[in-house]
Each structure stands twice: as structure tokens, then as C-alpha cells.
Design a protein around this motif. Structure first.
Motif, PDB file in Angstrom:
ATOM      1  N   LEU A 143     -23.323 -83.544   0.957  1.00 36.08           N
ATOM      2  CA  LEU A 143     -24.219 -82.419  -0.169  1.00 36.08           C
ATOM      3  C   LEU A 143     -25.485 -82.703   0.810  1.00 36.08           C
ATOM      4  O   LEU A 143     -26.257 -81.185   1.627  1.00 36.08           O
ATOM      5  N   PHE A 148     -28.233 -79.416   0.646  1.00 41.56           N
ATOM      6  CA  PHE A 148     -28.551 -79.253  -0.961  1.00 41.56           C
ATOM      7  C   PHE A 148     -29.231 -80.971  -1.332  1.00 41.56           C
ATOM      8  O   PHE A 148     -28.807 -81.516  -0.872  1.00 41.56           O
ATOM      9  N   GLY A 243     -20.074 -75.610  -7.365  1.00 49.43           N
ATOM     10  CA  GLY A 243     -20.724 -75.577  -6.089  1.00 49.43           C
ATOM     11  C   GLY A 243     -19.997 -76.116  -4.676  1.00 49.43           C
ATOM     12  O   GLY A 243     -20.443 -76.172  -4.476  1.00 49.43           O
ATOM     13  N   THR A 246     -18.930 -74.192  -2.866  1.00 50.95           N
ATOM     14  CA  THR A 246     -19.546 -73.420  -1.881  1.00 50.95           C
ATOM     15  C   THR A 246     -19.261 -74.114  -0.211  1.00 50.95           C
ATOM     16  O   THR A 246     -19.403 -73.160   0.307  1.00 50.95           O
ATOM     17  N   GLN A 299     -23.333 -74.340   4.470  1.00 51.39           N
ATOM     18  CA  GLN A 299     -24.962 -74.392   3.921  1.00 51.39           C
ATOM     19  C   GLN A 299     -24.640 -74.499   2.352  1.00 51.39           C
ATOM     20  O   GLN A 299     -24.178 -73.128   1.631  1.00 51.39           O
ATOM     21  N   TRP A 300     -25.606 -74.942   1.635  1.00 52.23           N
ATOM     22  CA  TRP A 300     -26.144 -74.543   0.395  1.00 52.23           C
ATOM     23  C   TRP A 300     -26.439 -73.238  -0.216  1.00 52.23           C
ATOM     24  O   TRP A 300     -27.442 -72.426   0.326  1.00 52.23           O
ATOM     25  N   GLN A 381     -28.608 -74.921  -8.978  1.00 48.20           N
ATOM     26  CA  GLN A 381     -28.994 -75.567  -8.089  1.00 48.20           C
ATOM     27  C   GLN A 381     -28.915 -77.493  -9.203  1.00 48.20           C
ATOM     28  O   GLN A 381     -28.458 -78.204  -8.506  1.00 48.20           O
TER      29      GLN A 381
END
Length: 721
Positions: A143, A148, A243, A246, A299-300, A381
Motif C-alpha cells: 500500500l 497510500f 480501498g 482500488t 496507485q492510490w 483515505q
């Protein structure tokens, strides 16, 4: 094939699940201290090594988009995500994902490759880094590498070296099936206790929908049911799904390629790797569903949430033959931003959704959370960071067990916080004084023992929750549990509070006693008095230091799952005949509770016999109290249980309650339950009862009871480790 006793007699009470509690299966030996070894690690170095592995594609296993990051996230998620609140079992601790059955679940296809990729890291750090910590740490590193900001990481999970066979996964005998027996009403609805996953061999729910059909309403209901059973509310559920999705993609580009057997059924030359197939020809095959969720799978960002909310989605059969969802119109399919191909960046791939994704959009409460996350990316987030942290650490117990430099300062209510002592602890002189005051009160041996047991026996070794520390027996919901006899408990607590107040007010120094310590001390005093009345001088070990939690530090809903539906130790049957779960008999529930208390077969046996001798039964019933001297720590329970001068006759429809009659006179001497009779009817338990019931067995019985009692009273004293 060599058949076991369980094969010959499938209804035989399973006691072998307690044997691991009496054995040291750790190859490092009894003196090994993992916490001490973990503290020697340079965590940044470990994370750098994981990142290097993650960014170094291997020929023997492809890396999507040039990184194993999404694969490591899935591995960590599927390791921690098995946790369930009802019995606290499963979860990331123990690294059970590397052992059957989890190692070979259909939902864990190809996670054997993720762990094998990390083998060099494990080999480098050896005993300092458990697989249990490494698996979830790899998810965090993934992550962070993809942009993230995680909430933190704690080590301290020790590895298991044998599958936990006490974990009941469901009634089905085939993978990826759902039977009516899994649900309380016989149809899809409430899962039977203690289950959490709605499909055999899947972590959560079927991603195609209930029974493999794209049913959005049913899928949302299953998600809410399952995630609530792993301690997640609606916001945490949406945060975790959004999340996690993603990143990465799902794999199922081919429905004709033959996939080999799972690891536990694979040929020996594959050395523990399963699901063999020609990935160069067919691509990687896992779920059978194919495609990424958004255009930026490494990617976040909010790409998943944006796609889910901004497009209408329709179900169709994907290239792997499974139900998945695509934008509903040709125009939308052209408009949606494409992702790069996982293996060829010159190619592109169409984003897709699972039935479980689209179900979030069509559920009113879940959609509200999604829309809030879309409007407030920072909130999204933070919500995912906290939910992910909870997912990875929910089964580790109180914060004091967490190790490493990345443990956050925050303490959450789901960690069952207990305040630090801001006073000096009582010493031997004060202990003796308090025990004398307790025994001089109006409280009986039975009341003292029952209260201490009710407090301490809430402990679960599975997720390190419960126990006497915190004295939560005086708080809701525990003080209102039927098994705790609320009216009598109120009397006991009032007496303890008076003793505590008088003692603390009388001290001119800073020495104080907590109710938590006082409750345990009272139980110990009762055991010592009962032993003395039987002619034995014993001292139950006692370590002060427990403190009293507040109601604000206690999540009532979270603690409700610890309420005993039955309790064989107190001979409490509750509504056992009406319970709709996966345990068929009261004695099976007794063994299950003993396993959660980390007891051996002998410890369970001696504790039941001792509790009966103390008269510590629910409602002060004489059921199982096979003695004329209740409150005296004799071996009468075993002596009379084995005495052939008595016979037993069922007096209840479900064979749960029995009369004990004198064979010669026909007079009823006592009543008993299945909790009692099992120690005479089961061959292994009877063999132990023979030892304690012999003429020369009473002293050993008293000594073993004191040792087992002390163990239960201190199960949650992590500060003493």
C-alpha cells in the motif's frame, strides 16, 4: 487408508482439539520469546527487502503491472479477513493461511505464490520475523509503495505449526457451495454461529452474488451480515472494499484452461504449490472473473469509487465464464478510461465490477458512504487506513501486546482498553488482610468462586479478548448476562465495593486495590478455604495489577458476543435445546469453551469437578454437585460419578437433564446434566476421572484444580509475560 477413531465413530466427542493446548508445537522450544526476537529487527530494513521482492518480477510467476503489490495486498487481506467475532478464531495471527484448509481454499488461489515470493525475506530474518507478521506487513508495504499512507503496523503475531481444527468452517463437504444448514432459518439469511463467511472456502461472500447469481439485494445483505461478524460497521465495510479494490485486478481470462489441484492435493514435486496451469498461454486464473476496477491499478486514488458511482453497470458472463459487470451502454463502455494490460503495457483492458461492488451502489446506506468518500477523498483515505489497521490487528488483543516502532499512539475501543494503575499495588500483607475480610463477609464460597469464574472465564485465547482484568463483569453488558445471575451478582459486587472503599480509605499511603483484583482474590480465597475444609493447606498464586475499566472504554455490542449461551463449568444449560448453531450437543460446547480458555483435557476435567465440589453452579442448583459437603474441595464428584451403586435416567425431552438414583432403594440422590455424565461416558474422560476419583487421588485432584484455577485467573495478564 488407516481409519481414526473419529472415522469409526463420527459422533465421538472430539477431545483432540484440546491436545495442542497441552503440547509445545513450536520448533524453537519452550524458552523461545518471539516478542524479544522481533524487537531485534530493523523494521525499515525488513520493509526495504519486501519492497525489493515486490518490484522484482520473476520468470516463474508473472507480476501484474510490473509489481506484486496488489497480490501482496490480497494475501494480507485474505489472511486477516478470516477473523470472526463470535469465537474470535482465525485472522492473521498464526499465519494459518499457509496451513490447510485455508492454504487450499478456492478464494486463496495463487496466494501460495505470494508467500513463496517472500520466502527469501523469511529465510533472511528467521526466528525474528514470523510468517504471521510478514504476510500482513507485506500488505502494508504494498500500500505504501503505491502511494497510500497506512495508519501503522504492529508485530507480535506468533506462527502456528498445526491447523486449528477447533475452527468450525461450516457443514458443506465441497468447496464454493452454500447449503441451507449454514443459515439459521434454513435459507439465506442469518448465518449459524460461529460462522462469518457465507460460502465454504471463500473468505467473505461469493463475488458473483448469492449462489453465483448477480443478485444485488442479496449480495448487499450477505456483505452486511459477513462484515458485521468480523467487527466492521457499514463505513468500515465500504472503506475496505473500495480501498482494496482500488488496486490490482481479478484473473479469469480463460474458461477452458485446465487448472491443477490445490496445494494440499498437488503432486509432491510441486513442493506445496498448487493450481498449476499454463499462465503464459491463458494468463493467470484465480476467481474466473477478469479485469481491473479502474485505470490506475497501482496507485492510490478514487478511481474505483468514481467508476462505480458515475457509470451504470450491467451483468454479463466474462471471458472466464463467471458473472461480472460492465458499463451498461456501448457509449459508456467507450467513454470509461481504460487500464493498461497487466502484462503488456501497449495493450489496454476494460474496467469491470463484481456483483459485490455494484451491490454497494444499490444499497442506500452503503451508497451514502460511497458518495461521501467521493466528495471527501481525504476522509476516504483516513477511513480506509483505520479500517485496514483494524482488519490487520483485530485479533491481537489489547494494545500492550503490539510491538514495533510503527504502533500508533491511538488506542481504539475495539482494543478493549484498560487504564494504567496510578497507585501502588497491594503486597503480601494487604493480600492476606483482604482475603480475611472477604471470608468474614456474608459471601459464600460458591458466590466468591462463581463471580471470579464469571469474570475471568470470558477470556478467549483466540483473539485475546475478555478476562478478569478491567472488572467488566460490573459493567454492561456482562452484569446483565443471564448466566451471571444479575441479582445475586449485584449483591456480591456491592459487598466487594464496600470492602474496596473501606480498604482504600483506610490507607495513608498510595496503596490501592482495584475491584478487578479483589474479585480474583475473592475467588482464590474461596478455593483456599474449600481446600482447608477438605484437609489441604494450599495457596493459590496471585499477582496484583489488574485495573478497572470504565463503561466508556467498553463497547457493549462488541462484548455481547462473549456471552456464554451455555457454560458447562457452571452447569448452565441456558436454552441449549433451542440454540441454532453448528454444535450439536452441550458437551461439544464445553470442549469448545475449554479450547478457547487454552485448557488441556485434564485441566477441563479437574475444573469441572472442582467447580461442582465448590457448589459453583448456576442458580445454586445441586445438578452435578455429587456431595453432601458442597463448598468443600473434595473429589466426591468423581467418586460418585463412577460409583456403580447409582444409575442414571433421563428426565428431559432432549436428554440434557438426568436423575441419579440409588440402585437398591430407587431414591433420587442428585440431578445431573450432560456436562456431568460425559466424564463417565466418554472413555478418555473416564480414564482421567478414574485418577481423580481413586482413594489416593484427592490430593492430586486438589493440587491440579488449584493450578488450573490459577491459570484461568491469569490468562489475560499479558503484563506478566
Amino acid at each position: 487408508m488407516t481409519w481414526s477413531n473419529q472415522d469409526w465413530w463420527p459422533n465421538l466427542l472430539r477431545l483432540d482439539i484440546l491436545d495442542d493446548n497441552a503440547a509445545d508445537l513450536n520448533p524453537y522450544g519452550e524458552d523461545f520469546d518471539y516478542a524479544e526476537e522481533f524487537q531485534k529487527l530493523d523494521l525499515e530494513e525488513v520493509k526495504a527487502d519486501i519492497q525489493e521482492v515486490m518490484m522484482s518480477p520473476q520468470e516463474w510467476w508473472p507480476a501484474d503491472y510490473g509489481t506484486y503489490g496488489p497480490l501482496f495486498i490480497r494475501m494480507a487481506w485474505h489472511s486477516a479477513g478470516t477473523y470472526r467475532t463470535l469465537d474470535g478464531r482465525a485472522g492473521a495471527s498464526g499465519a494459518l493461511q499457509r496451513l490447510p484448509p485455508e492454504s487450499s481454499w478456492p478464494d486463496n488461489v495463487n496466494l501460495d505464490k505470494a508467500r513463496r515470493l517472500l520466502q527469501p525475506v523469511k529465510q533472511k530474518y528467521g526466528r525474528k520475523l514470523s510468517w504471521a507478521d510478514l504476510i500482513v506487513l507485506a500488505g502494508n508495504v504494498a500500500l505504501e509503495t503505491m502511494g497510500f499512507e497506512t495508519f501503522g503496523f504492529a508485530g507480535g503475531r506468533e506462527d502456528e505449526y498445526k491447523s486449528n481444527e477447533a475452527t468450525e468452517w461450516g457443514p458443506e463437504t465441497e468447496w464454493e457451495t452454500t447449503s441451507p444448514e449454514r443459515f439459521k432459518d434454513g435459507e439465506v439469511g442469518d448465518l449459524k454461529d460461529p460462522l462469518a463467511n457465507t460460502v465454504m472456502g471463500l473468505i467473505y461472500v461469493n463475488p458473483e452474488g448469492p449462489y453465483g447469481e448477480p443478485d444485488l439485494e442479496g449480495s448487499a445483505a450477505n456483505i452486511r451480515e459477513e462484515f458485521s461478524r468480523m467487527a466492521m460497521n457499514d463505513e468500515e465495510t465500504v472503506a475496505l472494499i473500495a480501498g482494496g479494490h482500488t488496486f490490482g485486478k481479478v484473473h479469469g481470462a480463460d474458461d477452458e484452461t485446465e487448472v491443477g489441484p490445490e496445494p494440499e492435493a498437488a503432486p509432491i514435486e510441486q513442493q506445496g504449490l498448487g493450481w498449476d496451469h499454463d499462465f503464459e498461454k491463458a494468463g493467470m486464473i484465480t476467481s474466473g472473473i477478469e479485469g481491473p476496477w479502474n485505470a490506475t491499478p497501482t496507485q492510490w486514488d478514487t478511481g474505483y469509487v468514481d467508476n462505480l458511482l458515475e457509470y451504470e453497470w450491467e451483468p454479463h458472463k466474462g471471458p472466464g465464464g463467471a458473472w461480472q459487470w460492465r458499463p451498461a451502454s456501448e457509449e459508456e463502455r467507450e467513454d470509461i478510461e481504460k487500464a493498461p494490460s497487466a502484462q503488456d503495457f501497449d495493450e489496454s483492458a476494460d474496467p469491470m465490477m463484481l456483483t459485490t461492488d455494484v451491490a454497494l451502489k444499490h444499497d442506500e446506506d452503503y451508497r451514502e458512504v460511497l458518495e461521501r468518500f467521493q466528495e471527501n477523498p481525504d476522509e476516504f483515505q483516513q477511513a480506509f487506513a483505520k479500517a485496514w489497521y483494524k482488519l490487520l490487528h483485530r485479533d491481537m488483543g489489547p494494545k500492550e501486546r503490539l510491538l514495533g516502532p510503527e504502533v500508533p499512539d491511538d488506542t481504539f475501543v475495539w482494543q478493549d482498553p484498560i487504564p494504567d494503575a496510578d497507585y501502588d499495588l497491594i503486597g503480601d500483607e494487604e493480600v492476606a488482610e483482604l482475603k480475611a475480610e472477604i471470608l468474614d463477609s456474608d459471601l459464600s464460597v460458591s458466590q466468591l468462586a462463581k463471580t471470579a469464574w464469571a469474570s475471568a472465564s470470558t477470556y478467549r485465547d483466540s483473539d485475546k479478548r475478555g478476562g478478569a482484568n478491567g472488572a467488566r463483569i460490573r459493567l454492561e453488558p456482562q452484569r446483565s448476562w443471564e448466566v451471571n445471575e444479575p441479582e445475586e451478582l449485584e449483591t456480591v459486587l456491592e459487598t466487594y465495593e464496600e470492602i474496596q472503599a473501606a480498604f482504600n480509605d483506610s490507607r495513608s499511603d498510595d496503596v490501592r486495590v482495584s475491584l478487578a483484583d479483589l474479585i480474583v482474590l475473592g475467588g482464590n480465597a474461596a478455593v483456599e478455604q474449600a481446600a482447608a475444609d477438605a484437609g489441604y493447606d494450599v495457596e493459590v498464586s496471585f499477582e496484583p495489577g489488574r485495573t478497572d475499566a470504565t463503561q466508556e472504554q467498553t463497547d457493549v455490542e462488541s462484548f455481547e458476543v462473549l456471552e456464554p449461551k451455555v457454560d458447562g463449568f457452571r452447569n448452565y444449560l441456558g436454552n441449549a435445546a433451542e440454540l441454532d448453531d453448528l454444535y450439536d450437543t452441550p458437551e461439544e460446547r464445553l470442549v469448545d469453551k475449554a479450547e478457547l480458555l487454552n485448557l488441556s483435557v485434564s485441566e477441563m476435567t479437574v475444573l469441572v469437578g472442582g467447580m461442582r465440589a465448590l457448589g459453583a453452579t448456576y442458580g445454586d442448583s445441586d445438578r452435578g454437585v455429587f456431595t453432601d459437603e458442597p463448598g468443600t474441595l473434595t473429589n466426591d464428584f468423581f467418586v460418585n460419578l463412577l460409583d456403580m451403586d447409582y444409575e442414571w435416567e433421563s428426565i428431559s425431552e432432549n436428554d440434557e437433564v438426568f436423575e441419579v438414583r440409588d440402585r437398591e432403594t430407587g431414591e433420587v440422590e442428585w440431578e445431573a446434566t450432560r456436562f456431568d455424565l460425559i466424564f463417565g461416558s466418554n472413555a478418555r474422560l473416564r480414564a482421567i476421572a478414574d485418577v481423580y476419583g481413586a482413594e489416593d487421588g484427592e490430593e492430586e485432584f486438589v493440587e491440579d484444580f488449584v493450578e488450573a484455577w490459577s491459570k484461568v485467573m491469569q490468562l489475560d495478564r499479558f503484563d506478566l509475560e
